[in-house]
Design a protein around this motif. Structure first.
Motif, PDB file in Angstrom:
ATOM      1  N   LEU A  15     -15.476  21.691  50.558  1.00  0.00           N
ATOM      2  CA  LEU A  15     -16.094  22.550  51.571  1.00  0.00           C
ATOM      3  C   LEU A  15     -15.086  22.935  52.657  1.00  0.00           C
ATOM      4  CD1 LEU A  15     -19.586  20.852  52.022  1.00  0.00           C
ATOM      5  CD2 LEU A  15     -19.089  22.999  50.857  1.00  0.00           C
ATOM      6  N   ILE A  16     -14.318  21.955  53.116  1.00  0.00           N
ATOM      7  CA  ILE A  16     -13.344  22.223  54.182  1.00  0.00           C
ATOM      8  C   ILE A  16     -12.278  23.202  53.706  1.00  0.00           C
ATOM      9  CG2 ILE A  16     -11.538  21.172  55.594  1.00  0.00           C
ATOM     10  CD1 ILE A  16     -13.278  18.635  55.684  1.00  0.00           C
ATOM     11  N   LEU A  17     -11.745  22.980  52.504  1.00  0.00           N
ATOM     12  CA  LEU A  17     -10.707  23.872  51.989  1.00  0.00           C
ATOM     13  C   LEU A  17     -11.254  25.273  51.744  1.00  0.00           C
ATOM     14  CD1 LEU A  17      -7.825  24.291  50.977  1.00  0.00           C
ATOM     15  CD2 LEU A  17      -8.572  23.503  48.722  1.00  0.00           C
ATOM     16  N   ALA A  18     -12.454  25.366  51.176  1.00  0.00           N
ATOM     17  CA  ALA A  18     -13.045  26.682  50.920  1.00  0.00           C
ATOM     18  C   ALA A  18     -13.283  27.434  52.222  1.00  0.00           C
ATOM     19  CB  ALA A  18     -14.357  26.521  50.152  1.00  0.00           C
ATOM     20  N   PHE A  19     -13.755  26.739  53.251  1.00  0.00           N
ATOM     21  CA  PHE A  19     -13.983  27.393  54.542  1.00  0.00           C
ATOM     22  C   PHE A  19     -12.658  27.806  55.187  1.00  0.00           C
ATOM     23  CE2 PHE A  19     -14.246  26.919  59.192  1.00  0.00           C
ATOM     24  CZ  PHE A  19     -15.131  27.961  59.470  1.00  0.00           C
ATOM     25  N   PHE A  52      -4.507  38.825  48.140  1.00  0.00           N
ATOM     26  CA  PHE A  52      -4.574  37.387  48.365  1.00  0.00           C
ATOM     27  C   PHE A  52      -5.946  36.831  47.983  1.00  0.00           C
ATOM     28  CE2 PHE A  52      -1.100  38.672  51.160  1.00  0.00           C
ATOM     29  CZ  PHE A  52      -0.159  37.691  50.872  1.00  0.00           C
ATOM     30  N   ARG A  53      -7.008  37.585  48.255  1.00  0.00           N
ATOM     31  CA  ARG A  53      -8.341  37.136  47.860  1.00  0.00           C
ATOM     32  C   ARG A  53      -8.446  36.978  46.354  1.00  0.00           C
ATOM     33  NH1 ARG A  53     -11.678  41.325  51.819  1.00  0.00           N
ATOM     34  NH2 ARG A  53     -11.176  40.279  53.799  1.00  0.00           N
ATOM     35  N   THR A  54      -7.866  37.910  45.634  1.00  0.00           N
ATOM     36  CA  THR A  54      -7.878  37.823  44.171  1.00  0.00           C
ATOM     37  C   THR A  54      -7.072  36.631  43.682  1.00  0.00           C
ATOM     38  OG1 THR A  54      -8.065  40.235  44.043  1.00  0.00           O
ATOM     39  CG2 THR A  54      -7.377  39.079  42.049  1.00  0.00           C
ATOM     40  N   VAL A  55      -5.904  36.418  44.283  1.00  0.00           N
ATOM     41  CA  VAL A  55      -5.025  35.318  43.864  1.00  0.00           C
ATOM     42  C   VAL A  55      -5.701  33.971  44.078  1.00  0.00           C
ATOM     43  CG1 VAL A  55      -2.881  34.104  44.400  1.00  0.00           C
ATOM     44  CG2 VAL A  55      -2.889  36.603  44.188  1.00  0.00           C
ATOM     45  N   PHE A  56      -6.361  33.787  45.226  1.00  0.00           N
ATOM     46  CA  PHE A  56      -7.003  32.511  45.507  1.00  0.00           C
ATOM     47  C   PHE A  56      -8.261  32.300  44.665  1.00  0.00           C
ATOM     48  CE2 PHE A  56      -4.504  32.649  49.477  1.00  0.00           C
ATOM     49  CZ  PHE A  56      -4.016  31.349  49.456  1.00  0.00           C
ATOM     50  N   TYR A  57      -8.873  33.382  44.205  1.00  0.00           N
ATOM     51  CA  TYR A  57     -10.078  33.239  43.389  1.00  0.00           C
ATOM     52  C   TYR A  57      -9.768  33.018  41.913  1.00  0.00           C
ATOM     53  CZ  TYR A  57     -14.554  34.270  41.211  1.00  0.00           C
ATOM     54  OH  TYR A  57     -15.701  34.197  40.456  1.00  0.00           O
ATOM     55  N   LEU A 104      -9.773  20.679  43.797  1.00  0.00           N
ATOM     56  CA  LEU A 104      -9.582  21.514  44.976  1.00  0.00           C
ATOM     57  C   LEU A 104      -9.009  22.884  44.643  1.00  0.00           C
ATOM     58  CD1 LEU A 104      -8.167  18.919  47.537  1.00  0.00           C
ATOM     59  CD2 LEU A 104     -10.506  19.768  47.331  1.00  0.00           C
ATOM     60  N   HIS A 105      -8.368  23.013  43.494  1.00  0.00           N
ATOM     61  CA  HIS A 105      -7.748  24.306  43.185  1.00  0.00           C
ATOM     62  C   HIS A 105      -8.782  25.312  42.682  1.00  0.00           C
ATOM     63  CE1 HIS A 105      -8.148  23.849  38.875  1.00  0.00           C
ATOM     64  NE2 HIS A 105      -7.519  24.979  38.699  1.00  0.00           N
ATOM     65  N   SER A 106     -10.015  24.871  42.424  1.00  0.00           N
ATOM     66  CA  SER A 106     -11.037  25.774  41.877  1.00  0.00           C
ATOM     67  C   SER A 106     -12.181  25.993  42.852  1.00  0.00           C
ATOM     68  CB  SER A 106     -11.573  25.216  40.558  1.00  0.00           C
ATOM     69  OG  SER A 106     -12.127  23.926  40.749  1.00  0.00           O
ATOM     70  N   VAL A 107     -11.849  26.091  44.139  1.00  0.00           N
ATOM     71  CA  VAL A 107     -12.886  26.319  45.151  1.00  0.00           C
ATOM     72  C   VAL A 107     -13.070  27.815  45.426  1.00  0.00           C
ATOM     73  CG1 VAL A 107     -12.519  24.093  46.262  1.00  0.00           C
ATOM     74  CG2 VAL A 107     -11.212  26.085  47.038  1.00  0.00           C
ATOM     75  N   GLY A 108     -12.585  28.649  44.520  1.00  0.00           N
ATOM     76  CA  GLY A 108     -12.666  30.086  44.743  1.00  0.00           C
ATOM     77  C   GLY A 108     -14.078  30.604  44.890  1.00  0.00           C
ATOM     78  N   GLY A 109     -15.015  30.050  44.119  1.00  0.00           N
ATOM     79  CA  GLY A 109     -16.394  30.486  44.227  1.00  0.00           C
ATOM     80  C   GLY A 109     -16.986  30.180  45.591  1.00  0.00           C
TER      81      GLY A 109
END
Length: 303
Positions: free
Chosen positions: A89-93, A109-114, A169-174
């Protein structure tokens, strides 16, 4: 009771409603509702896969709670939930807050992180198994640069759950996208009023951002807990990729305990009891969070 007279149009709309939702009703009944009832019945029997057993009452539930392996699996799952869900939650926020800035090329950047959250799960686990390798893994190599000897992430029971948490933690894109949508929905007037009052970033965070997106935090928290209780793929693949892991008690989670008993040992009744215990625990914790949400979730409509 007074009988309600419906017009022909209302009757026609009602009939159309049930016709339109009938595929969902049939699918829900055939693939969810009746299988759940059947598994509840099986949990009170000693049935195996392909063979109906005898009614044994609550014996399966008694054996589950007295099995040391069940206790280890439940503790590991709870450990993963307590450690992993808040960090996710913290990382996604945090990522959503960064990606909410009005910068040139921010969409890239939004695409890369997702992207990591849409990559196939097995390939991701394979990649992280190399990263966590004790001999040539990237993490231990980086630690060795600063003079720290890295642990055996996948074989040491003390580091197995932290390794799975780090990988998750690397899959918090959603969750990041959901937070981003909530942040973009905050009225700019609130920030302008805060600027006029001389509020700094910290006060804006705790007095504007977090209260305004508290329903989104609540939503992601519920989904995160349900997902954490059902974690299975990562520890299961890690165990099969590393022959020396075997049954690593530090990586043995609840759903893997369910999988082993139901589909490796073919204990349908015992596996059903394990599944219903998981369902009950998830339901109780979800209801508890929903009950306490009245104290910390703010809805703009006042409800």
């Amino acid at each position: 009771m007074r009988r309600i007279n419906r017009s022909p149009l209302q009757k026609h709309e009602t009939m159309n409603f049930f016709i339109y939702i009938s595929p969902w009703i049939v699918g829900f009944s055939a693939f969810i509702f009746f299988p759940m009832l059947y598994s509840l019945f099986l949990s009170f029997t000693d049935s195996t896969i392909g063979k109906m057993g005898n009614f044994v009452g609550f014996e399966n539930y008694y054996y589950v709670f007295t099995d040391p392996l069940f206790k280890a699996a439940a503790m590991n799952t709870a450990y993963f939930s307590i450690l992993g869900v808040p960090l996710q939650l913290i990382l996604a926020f945090f990522l959503a807050s960064l990606l909410n800035m009005k910068l040139r090329g921010i969409g890239i950047f939004r695409t890369v992180f997702y992207l990591p959250s849409v990559v196939a799960g097995i390939s991701t686990v394979l990649l992280w198994s190399w990263i966590f390798n004790a001999n040539y893994g990237l993490i231990n190599y980086l630690l060795s640069i600063v003079g720290i000897k890295g642990p055996n992430w996948l074989t040491d029971p003390k580091w197995s759950i932290p390794a799975i948490v780090i990988m998750s933690l690397h899959s918090v894109g959603g969750q990041m996208l959901i937070f981003l949508a909530a942040l973009q929905d905050i009225p700019n007037e609130l920030y302008e009023s805060a600027d006029m009052d001389g509020a700094g970033p910290v006060r804006k965070l705790f007095n504007i951002k977090l209260p305004q997106i508290s329903p989104t935090i609540f939503f992601n928290l519920i989904l995160g807990i349900i997902g954490a209780f059902q974690v299975f793929m990562q520890p299961y693949i890690f165990a099969n990729l590393n022959a020396n892991v075997g049954r690593n008690r530090g990586m043995y989670v609840y759903v893997q305990y369910l999988f082993d008993n139901a589909f490796r040992y073919y204990l349908a009744g015992y596996g059903s009891a394990i599944a219903w215990i998981l369902f009950a625990a998830t339901l109780v914790l979800t209801l508890f969070i929903m009950k306490t949400s009245k104290r910390w979730v703010y809805y703009s409509g006042g409800n």
